[in-house]
Design a protein around this motif. Structure first.
Motif, PDB file in Angstrom:
ATOM      1  N   ARG A 193     -31.086  56.018  14.849  1.00 37.54           N
ATOM      2  CA  ARG A 193     -29.274  57.262  14.785  1.00 37.54           C
ATOM      3  C   ARG A 193     -29.405  56.351  13.237  1.00 37.54           C
ATOM      4  NH1 ARG A 193     -26.294  55.068  19.941  1.00 37.54           N
ATOM      5  NH2 ARG A 193     -25.904  52.901  18.807  1.00 37.54           N
ATOM      6  N   PHE A 194     -29.894  57.140  12.519  1.00 32.66           N
ATOM      7  CA  PHE A 194     -28.697  57.642  10.817  1.00 32.66           C
ATOM      8  C   PHE A 194     -27.569  57.519  10.979  1.00 32.66           C
ATOM      9  CE2 PHE A 194     -33.329  58.041  10.802  1.00 32.66           C
ATOM     10  CZ  PHE A 194     -34.028  57.422   9.751  1.00 32.66           C
ATOM     11  N   HIS A 195     -26.912  56.867   9.337  1.00 34.62           N
ATOM     12  CA  HIS A 195     -25.536  57.528   9.430  1.00 34.62           C
ATOM     13  C   HIS A 195     -25.291  57.046   7.732  1.00 34.62           C
ATOM     14  CE1 HIS A 195     -24.187  56.040  13.722  1.00 34.62           C
ATOM     15  NE2 HIS A 195     -25.296  54.987  13.148  1.00 34.62           N
ATOM     16  N   VAL A 196     -25.224  58.214   7.111  1.00 29.08           N
ATOM     17  CA  VAL A 196     -25.226  58.353   5.977  1.00 29.08           C
ATOM     18  C   VAL A 196     -23.961  58.322   5.757  1.00 29.08           C
ATOM     19  CG1 VAL A 196     -27.211  59.427   5.760  1.00 29.08           C
ATOM     20  CG2 VAL A 196     -25.128  60.836   6.018  1.00 29.08           C
ATOM     21  N   ARG A 197     -23.565  58.019   3.885  1.00 32.86           N
ATOM     22  CA  ARG A 197     -22.300  58.170   3.086  1.00 32.86           C
ATOM     23  C   ARG A 197     -21.230  57.450   4.059  1.00 32.86           C
ATOM     24  NH1 ARG A 197     -22.696  63.545   3.298  1.00 32.86           N
ATOM     25  NH2 ARG A 197     -22.761  64.742   0.895  1.00 32.86           N
ATOM     26  N   HIS A 198     -22.088  55.574   4.072  1.00 37.31           N
ATOM     27  CA  HIS A 198     -21.457  54.939   5.025  1.00 37.31           C
ATOM     28  C   HIS A 198     -21.610  53.762   3.729  1.00 37.31           C
ATOM     29  CE1 HIS A 198     -21.065  56.380   8.624  1.00 37.31           C
ATOM     30  NE2 HIS A 198     -20.693  55.726   9.416  1.00 37.31           N
ATOM     31  N   ARG A 199     -21.119  52.747   3.104  1.00 32.84           N
ATOM     32  CA  ARG A 199     -21.063  52.002   2.077  1.00 32.84           C
ATOM     33  C   ARG A 199     -20.483  50.882   2.671  1.00 32.84           C
ATOM     34  NH1 ARG A 199     -21.576  50.688  -3.949  1.00 32.84           N
ATOM     35  NH2 ARG A 199     -22.007  52.553  -3.506  1.00 32.84           N
ATOM     36  N   TRP A 200     -21.305  49.838   2.891  1.00 29.14           N
ATOM     37  CA  TRP A 200     -21.201  48.726   3.413  1.00 29.14           C
ATOM     38  C   TRP A 200     -19.583  47.832   2.236  1.00 29.14           C
ATOM     39  CZ3 TRP A 200     -23.413  43.829   1.799  1.00 29.14           C
ATOM     40  CH2 TRP A 200     -22.935  42.504   3.435  1.00 29.14           C
ATOM     41  N   LEU A 201     -19.140  47.322   3.254  1.00 33.54           N
ATOM     42  CA  LEU A 201     -17.368  45.973   2.911  1.00 33.54           C
ATOM     43  C   LEU A 201     -17.521  44.956   3.049  1.00 33.54           C
ATOM     44  CD1 LEU A 201     -15.404  48.942   2.910  1.00 33.54           C
ATOM     45  CD2 LEU A 201     -16.248  48.742   1.159  1.00 33.54           C
ATOM     46  N   GLY A 202     -19.078  44.626   3.995  1.00 29.71           N
ATOM     47  CA  GLY A 202     -18.763  43.168   4.265  1.00 29.71           C
ATOM     48  C   GLY A 202     -18.718  43.210   5.688  1.00 29.71           C
ATOM     49  N   TRP A 203     -17.526  41.581   5.804  1.00 30.02           N
ATOM     50  CA  TRP A 203     -17.869  41.836   7.385  1.00 30.02           C
ATOM     51  C   TRP A 203     -16.417  41.381   7.592  1.00 30.02           C
ATOM     52  CZ3 TRP A 203     -21.985  39.421   5.260  1.00 30.02           C
ATOM     53  CH2 TRP A 203     -23.290  39.183   5.380  1.00 30.02           C
ATOM     54  N   SER A 204     -15.813  42.201   8.896  1.00 29.53           N
ATOM     55  CA  SER A 204     -14.880  41.813   9.368  1.00 29.53           C
ATOM     56  C   SER A 204     -13.423  40.138   9.713  1.00 29.53           C
ATOM     57  CB  SER A 204     -13.726  43.170  10.210  1.00 29.53           C
ATOM     58  OG  SER A 204     -14.254  42.857  11.039  1.00 29.53           O
ATOM     59  N   GLU A 205     -12.336  39.953  10.086  1.00 28.86           N
ATOM     60  CA  GLU A 205     -12.277  38.726  10.689  1.00 28.86           C
ATOM     61  C   GLU A 205     -12.605  38.088  12.108  1.00 28.86           C
ATOM     62  OE1 GLU A 205      -7.962  38.498  10.078  1.00 28.86           O
ATOM     63  OE2 GLU A 205      -8.080  38.447   7.868  1.00 28.86           O
ATOM     64  N   THR A 206     -13.800  39.400  12.558  1.00 27.78           N
ATOM     65  CA  THR A 206     -14.148  39.501  13.487  1.00 27.78           C
ATOM     66  C   THR A 206     -15.499  39.493  13.559  1.00 27.78           C
ATOM     67  OG1 THR A 206     -13.494  41.574  14.101  1.00 27.78           O
ATOM     68  CG2 THR A 206     -12.262  40.043  14.849  1.00 27.78           C
ATOM     69  N   GLY A 207     -15.945  39.464  12.319  1.00 22.62           N
ATOM     70  CA  GLY A 207     -17.174  39.545  12.445  1.00 22.62           C
ATOM     71  C   GLY A 207     -18.205  41.135  12.827  1.00 22.62           C
ATOM     72  N   ALA A 208     -17.036  41.718  12.773  1.00 23.17           N
ATOM     73  CA  ALA A 208     -17.644  43.277  12.807  1.00 23.17           C
ATOM     74  C   ALA A 208     -18.741  44.026  11.133  1.00 23.17           C
ATOM     75  CB  ALA A 208     -16.732  44.600  13.420  1.00 23.17           C
ATOM     76  N   LEU A 209     -18.944  44.575  11.025  1.00 22.69           N
ATOM     77  CA  LEU A 209     -19.727  45.208   9.882  1.00 22.69           C
ATOM     78  C   LEU A 209     -18.280  46.347   9.473  1.00 22.69           C
ATOM     79  CD1 LEU A 209     -23.334  45.750  10.708  1.00 22.69           C
ATOM     80  CD2 LEU A 209     -22.412  43.962   9.931  1.00 22.69           C
ATOM     81  N   ARG A 210     -18.143  45.772   8.037  1.00 20.91           N
ATOM     82  CA  ARG A 210     -17.422  46.608   7.659  1.00 20.91           C
ATOM     83  C   ARG A 210     -18.043  47.970   6.821  1.00 20.91           C
ATOM     84  NH1 ARG A 210     -13.851  44.521   3.420  1.00 20.91           N
ATOM     85  NH2 ARG A 210     -12.321  45.908   4.071  1.00 20.91           N
ATOM     86  N   PHE A 211     -17.406  49.271   7.017  1.00 20.69           N
ATOM     87  CA  PHE A 211     -18.070  50.260   6.249  1.00 20.69           C
ATOM     88  C   PHE A 211     -16.979  51.468   6.020  1.00 20.69           C
ATOM     89  CE2 PHE A 211     -21.515  48.976   9.332  1.00 20.69           C
ATOM     90  CZ  PHE A 211     -22.502  49.471   8.061  1.00 20.69           C
ATOM     91  N   ALA A 212     -16.853  51.595   4.448  1.00 21.38           N
ATOM     92  CA  ALA A 212     -16.087  53.026   3.562  1.00 21.38           C
ATOM     93  C   ALA A 212     -16.698  54.470   4.194  1.00 21.38           C
ATOM     94  CB  ALA A 212     -16.071  52.751   2.079  1.00 21.38           C
ATOM     95  N   VAL A 213     -16.096  55.032   5.218  1.00 23.40           N
ATOM     96  CA  VAL A 213     -16.804  56.285   5.198  1.00 23.40           C
ATOM     97  C   VAL A 213     -15.559  57.309   3.894  1.00 23.40           C
ATOM     98  CG1 VAL A 213     -17.895  55.541   7.076  1.00 23.40           C
ATOM     99  CG2 VAL A 213     -15.559  56.370   7.412  1.00 23.40           C
ATOM    100  N   PRO A 214     -15.959  58.684   4.193  1.00 23.40           N
ATOM    101  CA  PRO A 214     -15.365  59.832   3.673  1.00 23.40           C
ATOM    102  C   PRO A 214     -13.276  59.555   4.298  1.00 23.40           C
ATOM    103  CG  PRO A 214     -17.510  60.439   4.034  1.00 23.40           C
ATOM    104  CD  PRO A 214     -17.426  59.362   4.546  1.00 23.40           C
ATOM    105  N   GLU A 215     -13.970  59.008   6.079  1.00 23.62           N
ATOM    106  CA  GLU A 215     -12.356  59.655   6.493  1.00 23.62           C
ATOM    107  C   GLU A 215     -12.048  58.338   6.571  1.00 23.62           C
ATOM    108  OE1 GLU A 215     -15.465  59.682   8.115  1.00 23.62           O
ATOM    109  OE2 GLU A 215     -15.201  61.561   8.141  1.00 23.62           O
ATOM    110  N   GLY A 216     -12.152  56.958   5.966  1.00 25.20           N
ATOM    111  CA  GLY A 216     -11.608  55.547   5.633  1.00 25.20           C
ATOM    112  C   GLY A 216     -12.323  54.810   5.607  1.00 25.20           C
TER     113      GLY A 216
END
Length: 418
Positions: free
Chosen positions: A128-151
């Motif tokens: 599965r491909f997810h474009v316009r996803h800029r990686w921002l690192g990890w959340s405090e719970t260890g989830a991957l954070r992405f900046a997307v057009p919606e936020g």
């Protein structure tokens, strides 16, 4: 009930896509994230003018092109050699051939058909491909954070492959923005530096030379210099005058030792041989030959093959008394001093040096301090000249990281499944 492991691949260049292929073939769910509107942007750009995918030279010579990082890169190439890469490309229905320089190209010289066939195969495998996803690192719970057009969006994964590129070609997504994200988690990251780049000359060129000759090639020349360790370097090829210095394949091939010497010394004087097919004695004899009423330019063109941009460079560099002294002029033709002041900025470089240090990685390219996080491609601390070496190591490291993440995700799933 045992659930299918999920692996996130962040970065949709050759390293990331190869990791995704290894993972999908192993039966895990793969999600590829990329900051750009589509994946493979830099790969497509590399194919403009001819997709140089690898090189056909003997393996030992090939491996030696990785310089100081040859020990770290060799195991990756042992597992996925240039020949193996060519065989893999042909599984996509793309034939390759060896050019006169020994470089390997797809039969039609283009990157787009190869990428299309590859993406089709990956999608068929369930990637599965997810474009316009800029990686921002990890959340405090260890989830991957992405900046997307919606936020901002969070994602979970059993393992992560980072294939975020180096610091060149920021407009195509390789902007090095990941370096502080890893550094703040204690990962050893060497500063990103320009590689395969041009260099500025001390003081720049005159307006006359810049306006008339920038962008013109100096064909069949040789470049010589000695680095800070006393190691001599000499290479023959073609370079080009830029607005303020030199660039081109000959310069790119020597960019690492040139850059490193300038970093230590502040500047470096190189010697340019404008007539490498002739000995000094031959050039002296030709230049000293009586020229009669002919101009110096006409004389040098007919006797020594010096014309156009080569003649302009001599006039730019030498004082009048040296131009008019046949012996001194002949020596300058064979050894013209050019002082380089600085490499061009990282944003202009073809590739970059520096990145995640191999000492921070285990043999499977997993970060020792961040279990389950693997790194691949140009974001690793290595460099190589153009000629297919960059892409080959990206493919090989992506393959290794994908296989490492597959083992890790499988073991994690087995331990957590019920």
């Amino acid at each position: 009930m045992k659930t299918m492991p999920t692996v996130a691949v962040i970065g949709g260049g050759p390293a990331g896509l190869m990791a995704a292929e290894m993972l999908a073939a192993g039966g895990v769910q793969v999600d590829v994230y990329d900051t750009m509107p589509s994946v493979g942007r830099k790969f497509l750009l590399a194919g403009v003018g001819g997709m140089n995918i690898t090189h056909s030279e003997p393996f030992e010579a090939f491996v030696s092109r990785y310089g100081a990082r040859v020990t770290a890169i060799r195991p990756l190439l042992d597992a996925f050699s240039p020949d193996a890469l060519r065989a893999w490309i042909e599984t996509l229905g793309v034939e390759t051939f060896v050019g006169s320089s020994g470089r390997v190209f797809p039969r039609d010289m283009k990157a787009a058909p190869l990428l299309r066939a590859w993406l089709h195969r990956l999608r068929e495998a369930g990637v599965r491909f997810h474009v316009r996803h800029r990686w921002l690192g990890w959340s405090e719970t260890g989830a991957l954070r992405f900046a997307v057009p919606e936020g901002e969006q969070l994602a979970q994964a059993d393992a992560v492959v980072l294939a975020l590129g180096g610091g060149s070609w920021a407009k195509l997504g390789s902007d090095g923005a990941w370096t502080p994200l890893l550094a703040q988690r204690g990962v050893g990251v060497a500063p990103l530096l320009p590689s395969n780049c041009g260099f500025d000359v001390a003081g720049g060129w005159s307006e006359h030379l810049r306006s008339r000759f920038a962008g013109q090639p100096l064909k069949t020349v040789a470049l010589r210099f000695t680095d800070t360790a006393g190691q001599p370097h000499e290479r023959r090829g073609e370079l080009m005058l830029s607005d303020g210095g030199i660039e081109g394949s000959l310069v790119y091939a020597l960019s690492a030792p040139l850059r490193d010497a300038i970093a230590v010394q502040g500047a470096l004087t190189v010697q340019l041989d404008l007539a490498p097919d002739k000995t000094l004695a031959q050039v002296v004899a030709e230049v000293a030959h009586p020229r009669g009423a002919r101009s110096l330019s006409s004389h040098l063109q007919s006797r020594a093959g010096i014309r156009g941009v080569k003649m302009a460079l001599l006039r730019e560099t030498l004082p009048a008394d040296q131009l008019n002294d046949p012996i001194k002029l002949a020596h300058a033709i064979k050894s013209l001093p050019i002082t380089l002041a600085a490499p061009r900025p990282l944003a202009e470089a073809i590739s970059s040096a520096g990145g995640v240090r191999f000492e921070a990685l285990d043999p499977h390219l997993m970060l020792r301090g961040l279990p389950g996080v693997f790194c691949a491609g140009e974001m690793l601390d290595w460099e190589a000249p153009t000629g297919g070496y960059l892409l080959t190591a990206c493919f090989a490291s992506g393959r290794a990281a994908g296989q490492g993440a597959l083992r890790y995700a499988g073991s994690e799933s087995a331990s957590s499944g019920s």
